[in-house]
Write a protein that holds these residues in place. Structure first.
Motif, short mmCIF file in Angstrom:
data_model
loop_
_atom_site.label_atom_id
_atom_site.label_comp_id
_atom_site.label_asym_id
_atom_site.label_seq_id
_atom_site.Cartn_x
_atom_site.Cartn_y
_atom_site.Cartn_z
N GLU A 77 66.17 66.46 58.22
CA GLU A 77 65.61 66.16 59.54
C GLU A 77 64.09 65.98 59.47
OE1 GLU A 77 66.95 68.29 63.40
OE2 GLU A 77 67.80 69.39 61.73
N TYR A 80 63.33 62.76 57.98
CA TYR A 80 63.76 61.66 58.85
C TYR A 80 62.71 61.40 59.92
CZ TYR A 80 66.72 58.46 61.41
OH TYR A 80 67.20 57.33 62.00
N ARG A 81 62.13 62.47 60.41
CA ARG A 81 61.10 62.31 61.45
C ARG A 81 59.85 61.64 60.87
NH1 ARG A 81 63.29 67.63 63.69
NH2 ARG A 81 64.41 66.83 65.50
N ARG A 83 59.83 59.32 58.51
CA ARG A 83 60.19 58.10 57.79
C ARG A 83 59.34 56.92 58.22
NH1 ARG A 83 62.86 58.41 62.33
NH2 ARG A 83 63.67 56.57 63.36
N SER A 87 65.59 52.54 61.41
CA SER A 87 66.93 52.92 60.97
C SER A 87 67.75 53.47 62.11
CB SER A 87 66.83 53.97 59.87
OG SER A 87 66.17 55.10 60.37
N GLU A 88 69.05 53.38 61.94
CA GLU A 88 70.00 53.81 62.94
C GLU A 88 70.64 55.11 62.48
OE1 GLU A 88 73.20 51.06 63.25
OE2 GLU A 88 73.91 51.88 65.15
N LEU A 89 70.54 56.13 63.32
CA LEU A 89 71.06 57.45 62.95
C LEU A 89 72.58 57.47 63.10
CD1 LEU A 89 69.28 60.64 64.23
CD2 LEU A 89 71.55 60.61 63.24
N LEU A 90 73.28 57.82 62.03
CA LEU A 90 74.74 57.76 62.07
C LEU A 90 75.39 59.13 62.19
CD1 LEU A 90 75.37 55.20 59.20
CD2 LEU A 90 75.27 54.74 61.64
N ILE A 92 74.78 63.70 61.68
CA ILE A 92 73.97 64.87 61.32
C ILE A 92 74.92 65.94 60.80
CG2 ILE A 92 72.32 66.59 62.14
CD1 ILE A 92 71.62 64.82 64.41
N LEU A 108 67.75 49.42 59.16
CA LEU A 108 67.94 48.17 59.91
C LEU A 108 66.93 47.12 59.49
CD1 LEU A 108 68.59 49.72 63.42
CD2 LEU A 108 70.27 48.74 61.86
N ASP B 94 64.34 60.75 67.75
CA ASP B 94 65.62 60.06 67.53
C ASP B 94 66.78 61.02 67.34
OD1 ASP B 94 64.24 57.78 67.76
OD2 ASP B 94 64.85 56.90 65.83
N VAL B 95 66.49 62.11 66.59
CA VAL B 95 67.56 63.07 66.30
C VAL B 95 68.06 63.69 67.61
CG1 VAL B 95 68.12 65.21 65.12
CG2 VAL B 95 66.68 63.54 64.00
N GLU B 96 67.11 64.03 68.47
CA GLU B 96 67.50 64.65 69.74
C GLU B 96 68.23 63.68 70.66
OE1 GLU B 96 64.06 68.09 69.89
OE2 GLU B 96 63.55 66.01 70.34
N PHE B 98 69.99 61.22 69.64
CA PHE B 98 71.31 61.07 69.02
C PHE B 98 72.24 62.19 69.50
CE2 PHE B 98 74.16 62.47 65.60
CZ PHE B 98 74.87 61.32 65.34
N GLU B 99 71.70 63.42 69.50
CA GLU B 99 72.49 64.57 69.93
C GLU B 99 72.93 64.43 71.38
OE1 GLU B 99 69.66 67.66 69.02
OE2 GLU B 99 70.81 68.29 67.29
N SER B 143 76.26 56.25 67.01
CA SER B 143 75.00 56.22 66.28
C SER B 143 73.86 55.88 67.23
CB SER B 143 75.08 55.18 65.16
OG SER B 143 75.28 53.91 65.72
N PHE B 144 72.64 56.11 66.79
CA PHE B 144 71.53 55.84 67.71
C PHE B 144 70.26 55.39 66.99
CE2 PHE B 144 67.74 56.98 70.08
CZ PHE B 144 67.99 56.30 71.25
N TYR B 145 69.56 54.44 67.58
CA TYR B 145 68.16 54.17 67.25
C TYR B 145 67.51 53.56 68.49
CZ TYR B 145 69.13 49.14 66.53
OH TYR B 145 69.47 47.83 66.68
#
Lengths: 340, 446
Positions: A77, A80-81, A83, A87-90, A92, A108, B94-96, B98-99, B143-145
């Motif tokens: 994580e 990733y923050r 980076r 990119s598209e998060l698939l 976790i 992407l 992004d992670v959040e 996505f969640e 998925s998310f971006y």
């Protein structure tokens, strides 16, 4: 293009550096850049929790990994923050590492990211299966830190590319010697015993293995806890399985028993052999059998003639000497890149 | 009292918890933080709901939508931190995002499923707007971006970025700034749904907890007790953990039945190895299971909810604290007496109090304790080997050895004499015969 064609025959490979600054990342970038661009998805991740921009020990700048559009990658994580890639998060992972959970994403557009890794060998294995299965990658490449702190073992991949270089030693003979020792460890034979799948084998202790593959514990804990193993305990055994690290002290303790009774000594993979060259040679020359459970096919060796202190060995001579000693193709990535 | 704090008690609540099969790890965490239900009304409304869930699950175990539901629930992650950080004004990364997208999509998948099921599960809030927001291209994959369609300027810049052969860092940073702008506005848009997201997360966990509990209820053959104000009554009470391990060995657990009334403490007598301690442990376990909403391990039961459960079990010797077992036990009973001054909403289960001292004083201590507890109207069971002279107590005894086998059944008795079976039992264990003969001779002499 040397050895990239051969890589395409594998489902998973790891790129392993023999030491710091041996050019592992450059080697990884080289491979990533030369894989087919169309109808081919590659997934990359790391076997260790490292990946700082600057090498904390020598202060040299580490090359970041360049990822093409469409590449799958897994990183923590934290990284990733940080980076530099669209990119598209698939996905976790559920499990935490010291840098957060492991994130799987798809590039992407071309860009850069640090790779950092999975908390255990099992997690790494599962990720490879997921990446090549559910996410449809044709090849998974693992950035395998061979420094002893690496948590997950890169030996679970099918193939292996070894990076060696002047950072290890500026004496060419010494470098060749060290590299060929590592190569002989990597090439250790797989055990002929019909052992269960690696996943079901014990994770601690030292065990005796019978002909039919039955395990009985000899010593609880690791090799350091092993006082001595009574010869009676080994009567009729076909092998001894050391679930953790194999040390010089333990090898010396067990060597006569193994050699006299034709008992195999089995370790998980080559990263678990913490033994000196002289001990290894004297054990194998005397007829001792050191075997592994997981073996990766060594595909190629890359040599980096430049050390972080600025020494530079003769690239052509180095490759030639290494190749002669290892009986394997050896490449200097920078040179073939320039020539290409 | 939280469920978490029952985990280390000797009565076996940990085993109960470990046998719950949650779809999502979040549910287990939420359940552990749950407080024990204390009031009659809360318990009765909870059990009304729970019994309809159990009925439903029992009748539809193989229903596709139920297995489907569990599978979807397994994707629920613990994002309580994300929600609370965002409600404090944090711009999500992004992670959040996505969640949040993942949660809303799960919630929106389950919502129509629930409408096809009877009205027994908590209702999920409508999160379709959040899904819309985080899936602007209507791809409906989790998925998310930061999608191109969020921002036209970003879209143009990205086109340049993608078409350039070399990686252009300045272009990438320009994109990042725009992405940040999008995230900020997404954060603002999502802000008003945070309560609903939190509600959805909790209710999804609630559904998961209900399903896991119902599953355990059916597997362990539990029952839903009636709620009583006056007396606790068990018919065919069994210890689930022991009964399962006995069944594996091909044996059967012998259940026991008993009454506990406020004005008449139960004195439990009987031979060693007669199951007294197991019964006390099981009663403690059953009381916790009842008040944490699991159902109880009995054929039939009627239970008084209490605020506190005192289970004095086994040996409390603690060398580190320098307390002998007697001292430790006395301190615990002292605490019980202190608490009983405040409230009588206590279930006191005392396994051989004062067992480690001389029988003369021990007997007096137990007798006086019984009369105190009776006066204070506590629900009490005391197991003892002393021949206590206790007025107004209900005396029960383990039936004991019959035809070479232990009968664990509890029966009412009027005798003050504790049954004398110690020697018989020792003999059945194959203990030195000469010693036992000598002991029998001495008893005969007296």
């Amino acid at each position: 293009m040397p050895f990239v064609q051969e890589i395409l025959g594998y489902r998973s490979i790891s790129v392993v550096g023999l030491g710091k600054n041996t050019g592992k990342t450059e080697c990884l970038n080289y491979i990533l850049n030369r894989l087919p661009a169309e109808d081919f998805t590659v997934a990359v991740s790391s076997a260790g929790i490292d990946g700082e921009v600057k090498d904390q020990v020598t202060g040299t700048v580490k090359p970041e990994i360049f990822l093409r559009e469409g590449t799958l990658f897994a990183t923590s994580e934290k990284h990733y923050r940080e980076r530099k890639i669209l990119s598209e998060l698939l996905d976790i992972s559920y499990r935490n590492t010291s840098l957060g959970r492991v994130v799987t994403a798809r590039a992407l557009a071309g860009g850069k990211s640090q790779l950092s890794g999975h908390p255990s060998t099992k997690a790494l294995k599962m990720w490879i299966d997921r990446a090549t299965g559910i996410f449809g990658a044709n090849l998974a490449i693992i950035d395998g830190a061979l420094s002893r702190v690496s948590i997950a073992s890169p030996a679970i991949t099918e193939g292996l590319v070894l990076a060696t270089g002047a950072a290890l030693s500026v004496s060419m003979d010494n470098l060749v010697f060290k590299t060929s020792y590592m190569v002989s460890l990597i090439n250790m034979e797989r055990t002929s015993l019909n052992c269960a799948d690696d996943e079901f084998l014990p994770t601690s202790g030292i065990w005796r293995v019978d002909k039919c593959g039955e395990f009985n514990q000899l010593v609880k804990g690791g090799v350091f806890a092993a006082g001595s193993i009574h010869p009676d305990d080994l009567v009729g055994a076909s092998a001894i399985f050391v679930s953790g690290a194999l040390t010089d002290r333990f090898l010396n303790q067990i060597r006569t028993a193994c050699i006299d009774n034709n008992i195999e000594l089995i370790i998980r993979d080559f990263t678990k052999a913490f033994i000196s060259h002289s001990n290894y040679i004297s054990f194998t020359r005397a007829g001792g059998k050191l075997r592994v459970l997981n073996k990766s096919k060594l595909i190629a060796v890359c040599a980096n003639p430049v050390s972080p202190e600025g020494y530079k060995l003769d690239s052509e001579l180095l490759c030639e000497k290494l190749s002669l000693s290892l009986k394997l193709p050896v490449y200097d990535i920078r040179r073939i890149q320039n020539e290409a | 009292m939280k469920l978490r704090s029952t985990m280390d008690l000797s009565c076996g609540m940990r085993e109960v918890y470990l046998n719950l099969e949650f779809s999502s790890p979040l549910s287990g965490q939420i359940l552990l933080e749950r407080e024990m239900y204390l009031s009659d009304s809360i318990l009765s409304s909870y059990y009304t709901k729970f019994s309809s869930v159990v009925d439903f699950v029992f009748q539809n175990q193989s229903l596709l939508s139920l297995t489907n539901l569990k599978e979807i629930l397994s994707g629920v992650r613990d994002i309580r931190n994300t929600i609370s950080a965002m409600s404090a004004g944090k711009v999500p990364d992004d992670v959040e995002l996505f969640e949040i997208k993942n949660l809303s999509m799960i919630s929106e998948t389950i919502r129509p499923l629930l409408s096809s099921l009877p009205d027994i599960f908590p209702v999920l809030p409508d999160l379709s707007d959040v899904v819309e927001l985080l899936d602007p291209e209507a791809l409906r994959i989790p998925s998310f971006y930061i999608y191109d369609s969020y921002d036209l300027e970003l879209k143009m810049l990205r086109k340049d970025l993608k078409s350039s052969v070399e990686f252009k860092e300045d272009l990438y940073y320009k994109c990042s700034v725009l992405e940040e702008r999008v995230r900020r506005s997404l954060g603002k848009d999502i802000f008003k749904y945070l309560n609903n997201l939190s509600l959805s997360l909790n209710n999804l966990a609630e559904i998961d907890i209900f399903l896991a509990k119902a599953d355990l209820f059916i597997r362990w053959n539990l029952s839903i007790p009636n709620i009583s104000k006056e007396k606790t009554y068990y018919q065919a009470l069994f210890n689930p953990e022991i009964s399962i391990s006995l069944e594996k060995q091909g044996n059967k657990y012998q259940p026991v039945s008993l009454f506990i009334e406020r004005n008449s403490p139960v004195v439990l007598m009987g031979a060693n190895m007669g199951g007294k301690s197991v019964s006390l442990r099981t009663i403690a376990l059953s009381q916790y299971m009842f008040q944490f909403g699991f159902g109880v391990p009995a054929e039939n039961a009627e239970i008084v909810p209490v605020h506190q459960i005192f289970h004095l079990s086994g040996d409390y010797q603690d060398l580190n604290k320098g307390l002998s077992s007697f001292a430790a036990e006395m301190k615990m009973i002292d605490l019980l007496l202190k608490e009983s001054e405040r409230t009588n909403s206590i279930l006191a289960l005392l396994d051989e109090p004062a067992r480690t001292t001389n029988p003369y004083e021990g007997k007096a201590l137990v007798e006086s304790l019984l009369s105190f507890l009776r006066e204070r109207m506590l629900l009490t069971i005391v197991a003892t080997h002393y021949n206590v002279d206790a007025l107004d107590c209900t005396k029960m005894r383990v039936k004991g050895y019959e035809n070479g086998r232990m009968n664990y059944e509890l029966v009412y008795t009027q005798d003050n004499e504790a049954p004398q079976e110690a020697i018989t039992i020792a003999r059945s264990l194959g203990v030195n015969e000469k010693w036992l003969e000598e002991a029998s001779r001495l008893i005969g002499k007296k």
